[in-house]
Design a protein around this motif. Structure first.
Motif, PDB file in Angstrom:
ATOM      1  N   PRO A  23       4.019  -4.382  -1.235  1.00 33.78           N
ATOM      2  CA  PRO A  23       3.362  -3.225  -0.619  1.00 33.78           C
ATOM      3  C   PRO A  23       2.933  -3.551   0.816  1.00 33.78           C
ATOM      4  N   ASP A  25       0.290  -2.919   2.617  1.00 36.02           N
ATOM      5  CA  ASP A  25      -1.051  -3.449   2.856  1.00 36.02           C
ATOM      6  C   ASP A  25      -1.151  -4.926   2.473  1.00 36.02           C
ATOM      7  N   GLU A  62       6.903   5.351  -2.313  1.00 33.39           N
ATOM      8  CA  GLU A  62       6.022   5.617  -3.447  1.00 33.39           C
ATOM      9  C   GLU A  62       6.590   6.814  -4.209  1.00 33.39           C
ATOM     10  N   ASN A  68       4.644   9.253   2.260  1.00 30.89           N
ATOM     11  CA  ASN A  68       3.554   8.403   2.713  1.00 30.89           C
ATOM     12  C   ASN A  68       4.111   7.058   3.175  1.00 30.89           C
ATOM     13  N   ASP A  70       2.615   4.618   4.565  1.00 36.93           N
ATOM     14  CA  ASP A  70       1.724   3.492   4.300  1.00 36.93           C
ATOM     15  C   ASP A  70       1.837   2.976   2.871  1.00 36.93           C
ATOM     16  N   ALA A  71       2.479   3.732   1.992  1.00 37.66           N
ATOM     17  CA  ALA A  71       2.598   3.333   0.587  1.00 37.66           C
ATOM     18  C   ALA A  71       3.955   2.686   0.286  1.00 37.66           C
ATOM     19  N   LYS A  73       6.928  -0.033  -0.179  1.00 40.34           N
ATOM     20  CA  LYS A  73       7.039  -1.416  -0.643  1.00 40.34           C
ATOM     21  C   LYS A  73       8.297  -1.998  -0.015  1.00 40.34           C
TER      22      LYS A  73
END
Length: 86
Positions: A23, A25, A62, A68, A70-71, A73
């Motif tokens: 992911p 983040d 996602e 999104n 930012d989501a 992987k």
């Protein structure tokens, strides 16, 4: 750390995680554990975009929110594996 060195760290992290995807983040946290000075999320996105444009990495969206960014992987692709071997 300069851009090529940071991109190499990204490729190595994705290589270590194979066959899994990381992911975004978590990838940012892991990169900042290894590089100095730490990079921002914006810098990470620039590096990921550069690597993706050269087909070295790819991502899985996602499933419940595919728009999104930012989501996502991230995972290593064949060109990225080849770059690590050279």
């Amino acid at each position: 750390m300069n851009a090529p060195a940071t991109r190499l760290v990204l490729l190595r992290l994705l290589s270590y995680a194979q066959p899994y995807s990381i992911p975004q983040d978590i990838l940012l946290d892991e990169v900042n554990r290894l590089v100095r000075p730490a990079i921002t999320l914006g810098d990470l996105v620039k590096h990921l975009t550069w690597l993706k444009a050269r087909d070295m990495i790819g991502y899985l969206p996602e499933p419940l929110d595919p728009d999104n960014a930012d989501a996502r992987k991230w995972h290593l692709r064949e060109a990225g594996r080849t770059a690590l071997q050279s």
